[in-house]
Scaffold this motif. Structure first.
Motif, PDB file in Angstrom:
ATOM      1  N   SER A 194      34.941  43.420  36.142  1.00 51.68           N
ATOM      2  CA  SER A 194      34.020  42.379  36.567  1.00 51.68           C
ATOM      3  C   SER A 194      34.781  41.097  36.886  1.00 51.68           C
ATOM      4  O   SER A 194      35.771  40.767  36.217  1.00 51.68           O
ATOM      5  N   PRO A 195      34.340  40.341  37.901  1.00 52.47           N
ATOM      6  CA  PRO A 195      34.983  39.041  38.195  1.00 52.47           C
ATOM      7  C   PRO A 195      34.957  38.077  37.010  1.00 52.47           C
ATOM      8  O   PRO A 195      35.693  37.092  37.009  1.00 52.47           O
ATOM      9  N   LEU A 196      34.127  38.355  36.017  1.00 45.82           N
ATOM     10  CA  LEU A 196      34.115  37.518  34.818  1.00 45.82           C
ATOM     11  C   LEU A 196      35.467  37.556  34.105  1.00 45.82           C
ATOM     12  O   LEU A 196      35.769  36.672  33.305  1.00 45.82           O
ATOM     13  N   LEU A 197      36.278  38.577  34.396  1.00 45.88           N
ATOM     14  CA  LEU A 197      37.584  38.707  33.764  1.00 45.88           C
ATOM     15  C   LEU A 197      38.730  38.449  34.742  1.00 45.88           C
ATOM     16  O   LEU A 197      39.886  38.649  34.394  1.00 45.88           O
ATOM     17  N   THR A 211      28.612  33.822  45.171  1.00 41.99           N
ATOM     18  CA  THR A 211      28.910  34.647  43.993  1.00 41.99           C
ATOM     19  C   THR A 211      29.942  33.982  43.095  1.00 41.99           C
ATOM     20  O   THR A 211      29.896  34.141  41.873  1.00 41.99           O
ATOM     21  N   LYS A 212      30.852  33.234  43.674  1.00 42.97           N
ATOM     22  CA  LYS A 212      31.871  32.563  42.863  1.00 42.97           C
ATOM     23  C   LYS A 212      31.224  31.597  41.876  1.00 42.97           C
ATOM     24  O   LYS A 212      31.574  31.572  40.691  1.00 42.97           O
ATOM     25  N   ALA A 213      30.258  30.827  42.348  1.00 45.66           N
ATOM     26  CA  ALA A 213      29.544  29.901  41.455  1.00 45.66           C
ATOM     27  C   ALA A 213      28.741  30.674  40.419  1.00 45.66           C
ATOM     28  O   ALA A 213      28.626  30.255  39.256  1.00 45.66           O
ATOM     29  N   GLU A 214      28.167  31.825  40.814  1.00 46.20           N
ATOM     30  CA  GLU A 214      27.420  32.661  39.869  1.00 46.20           C
ATOM     31  C   GLU A 214      28.328  33.158  38.752  1.00 46.20           C
ATOM     32  O   GLU A 214      27.919  33.223  37.587  1.00 46.20           O
ATOM     33  N   VAL A 215      29.553  33.541  39.099  1.00 46.63           N
ATOM     34  CA  VAL A 215      30.509  34.013  38.093  1.00 46.63           C
ATOM     35  C   VAL A 215      30.790  32.910  37.079  1.00 46.63           C
ATOM     36  O   VAL A 215      30.765  33.136  35.863  1.00 46.63           O
ATOM     37  N   PHE A 261      31.905  41.581  25.687  1.00 50.44           N
ATOM     38  CA  PHE A 261      30.614  41.394  26.344  1.00 50.44           C
ATOM     39  C   PHE A 261      30.609  42.076  27.711  1.00 50.44           C
ATOM     40  O   PHE A 261      29.678  42.802  28.066  1.00 50.44           O
ATOM     41  N   VAL A 262      31.675  41.858  28.482  1.00 45.58           N
ATOM     42  CA  VAL A 262      31.755  42.433  29.824  1.00 45.58           C
ATOM     43  C   VAL A 262      31.858  43.951  29.761  1.00 45.58           C
ATOM     44  O   VAL A 262      31.268  44.666  30.578  1.00 45.58           O
ATOM     45  N   ALA A 263      32.605  44.465  28.771  1.00 46.07           N
ATOM     46  CA  ALA A 263      32.718  45.914  28.630  1.00 46.07           C
ATOM     47  C   ALA A 263      31.361  46.538  28.321  1.00 46.07           C
ATOM     48  O   ALA A 263      30.992  47.568  28.880  1.00 46.07           O
ATOM     49  N   VAL A 264      30.595  45.908  27.437  1.00 43.49           N
ATOM     50  CA  VAL A 264      29.251  46.405  27.112  1.00 43.49           C
ATOM     51  C   VAL A 264      28.341  46.281  28.334  1.00 43.49           C
ATOM     52  O   VAL A 264      27.577  47.196  28.661  1.00 43.49           O
ATOM     53  N   GLN A 265      28.420  45.161  29.022  1.00 47.52           N
ATOM     54  CA  GLN A 265      27.599  44.926  30.206  1.00 47.52           C
ATOM     55  C   GLN A 265      27.816  46.012  31.257  1.00 47.52           C
ATOM     56  O   GLN A 265      26.887  46.431  31.955  1.00 47.52           O
ATOM     57  N   ILE A 339      29.316  41.387  39.737  1.00 48.29           N
ATOM     58  CA  ILE A 339      29.461  40.651  38.475  1.00 48.29           C
ATOM     59  C   ILE A 339      29.224  41.555  37.276  1.00 48.29           C
ATOM     60  O   ILE A 339      29.958  41.512  36.284  1.00 48.29           O
ATOM     61  N   ASN A 340      28.207  42.408  37.357  1.00 50.99           N
ATOM     62  CA  ASN A 340      27.844  43.232  36.210  1.00 50.99           C
ATOM     63  C   ASN A 340      28.711  44.472  36.057  1.00 50.99           C
ATOM     64  O   ASN A 340      29.058  44.852  34.935  1.00 50.99           O
TER      65      ASN A 340
END
Length: 514
Positions: A194-197, A211-215, A261-265, A339-340
């Motif tokens: 995910s881009p969160l990482l 999407t960048k702002a959403e991240v 969190f991201v792994a669970v998501q 993202i998800n």
């Protein structure tokens, strides 16, 4: 497994590389809202000193080491073997390997048919004893509902639970499942992380995209949830007394929590027709081991005492099993999929962009226009959804609202107020001004991207393109196609004016677009 998407291990001073154990099926811990752990307990202090910072090399998956992964599997058995030992009935799937895009990482596992299947066959049925939900984690549906309707999401609670379980190492009941999540690193068969990482440099691939702002906004939301984690500890104290570690925000740095969190998501399933405490579930053999398909209707479904998958198409033995793309939380645009879950679906009919229009608050007619907008189901700040393939319809939907914003003459406004429906008659020069503003808006959005559509398509033709850059380029490429289609629809309308060379009227109180 690498620290970029894994759960914490025993020594919190070191980045984590593998996962651990929830409540065993034999011993469920009751929850008390009135009882909290004794943080000053000498027993707790001694156990932290003696076990929480043991050298972790001997019982931790080492990032990128296939030899270590295979040795661990020999010791405890693979995921499917562990599931069969703990209640999984005979099924019609096997786990197979697919090479990772990064040679330093272990191969990705995926679920494949173990025999020829026909539509309607049950591929597998995972008993509830092997499914992780808040009801199971907290042992109390009331506590689960209270937590998740307050300040914490189901994902945060599930992530915290697995983080503590990972600290338990191989003694955890869930060790084989956690190890599998570590191996996958949230990637799945079609995905990157995910881009969160992603790093700041990698996020730059999304420059120009909303999407960048959403991240960044989502990352802030995860941070707020992290700051509330201790709530879980205090409210479900008797559960967390089984873990000899500090309270959450002391035991786990934020970056480690975000990874969990991201792994669970990336692998949580949204079950239908179940209680709130069971709606979000982690299902071994489910995502990310299952592939996604935009035209698939097969979904993981809660049945009596289990979660099962009924296939919607025939399979030959060895073929990868696919599930409905939106079996998680309903239809989602590609920005949310990225993202998800770390991938983009180019055939996603639910892909969309957002155009926000607002009536100008400095307009002397603002209140009257606001009233007319509300009468026609619109707001003073209105969000318009632009769906892929329906850009022309989206532009047509915006026009009545924008025309209303352009009305300036008092007598014309009175006519609009007394009329029925959303139609506002404006002069040709006013229509031209409105369409010019809309066309300029789409041009400005397109100019915000550092690359052109042609350059994006050239990048995607490179088979050696970095996977993160590839998925980001796929996303911005699809966004640009939608924006270009909107621009073309607007230009076509300009060309249809009685005299498309007419000069636009001045518009001191034009509606705002962003």
């Amino acid at each position: 497994m690498e620290a970029s998407c894994s759960f914490p291990t025993k020594c919190v001073s070191t980045p984590i590389r593998s996962l651990p154990h929830p409540l065993s099926t034999a011993s469920k811990v009751s929850i008390s809202l009135h009882k909290t752990p004794n943080f000053g307990s000498s027993r707790r202090f001694v156990r932290r000193r003696s076990s929480s910072c043991l050298a972790s090399g001997s019982d931790t998956l080492i990032a990128g080491s296939r030899d270590v992964v295979s040795r661990k599997e020999e010791e405890v058995g693979d995921l499917k073997s562990w599931m069969h030992k703990n209640g999984l009935p005979p099924c019609k799937v096997v786990l197979k390997d697919k090479p990772s895009h990064d040679d330093k990482l272990s191969p990705i596992h995926f679920v494949a048919a173990s025999e020829d299947l026909q539509a309607g066959d049950v591929a597998f049925s995972v008993p509830n004893s092997l499914v992780v939900t808040l009801e199971r984690v907290l042992g109390n549906e009331s506590v689960a509902e209270l937590l998740t309707t307050n300040k914490l999401s189901e994902l945060a609670c599930l992530a915290l639970y697995l983080m503590y379980e990972k600290k338990e190492g191989k003694t955890s009941f869930w060790y084989p499942y956690i190890r599998e999540l570590d191996r996958q690193r949230g990637r799945g068969q079609l995905a990157v992380e995910s881009p969160l990482l992603w790093s700041e440099a990698e996020l730059a691939y999304l420059t120009g995209s909303p999407t960048k702002a959403e991240v960044l906004e989502r990352a802030e939301g995860i941070k707020r949830e992290y700051n509330e984690l201790d709530t879980v500890w205090f409210m479900a104290g008797s559960l967390f007394q089984q873990y000899p570690y500090d309270i959450p925000t002391e035991a786990f740095p934020f970056e480690i929590f975000k990874q969990a969190f991201v792994a669970v998501q990336s692998c949580v399933v949204h079950l239908q027709k179940v209680s709130l405490a069971r709606r979000f579930a982690l299902v071994p053999l489910g995502p990310p081991l299952l592939a996604y398909c935009s035209n698939c209707k097969a979904m993981l479904t809660a049945v009596d005492g289990a979660v099962e998958l009924v296939v919607d198409r025939p399979y030959k033995a060895g073929e990868s099993i696919v599930v409905c793309l939106f079996c998680r939380c309903g239809p989602q645009p590609n920005s949310k999929l990225l993202i998800n879950y770390g991938f983009v679906d180019e055939d996603n009919s639910y892909d969309r962009l957002v155009v926000e229009a607002a009536l100008n608050t400095e307009d002397p007619q603002y209140q009257n226009k606001r009233m007319v907008a509300q009468r026609n189901g619109k707001l003073s700040i209105q969000v318009f959804q632009v769906y892929k393939g329906r850009e022309k319809e989206a532009v047509a939907d915006m026009l009545p609202y924008l025309r209303l914003g352009y009305v300036s003459d008092t007598s014309e406004m009175e006519s609009v107020i007394s009329s029925q429906g959303p139609i506002c008659l404006v002069s040709a020069c006013m229509e031209r001004a409105m369409l010019d503003q809309l066309a300029d808006y789409f041009k400005i959005r397109l100019a915000g991207y550092p690359t052109t559509l042609a350059e994006d398509e050239a990048l995607l033709a490179d088979s050696n393109l970095n996977p993160k850059k590839r998925v980001a380029t796929q996303l911005v490429c699809l966004e640009k196609k939608m924006l270009n289609a909107c621009l073309q629809a607007t230009v076509d309308l300009i060309n249809q004016l009685p005299d498309h060379t007419v000069s636009p009227c001045p518009a001191p109180y034009a509606p705002l677009l962003k």
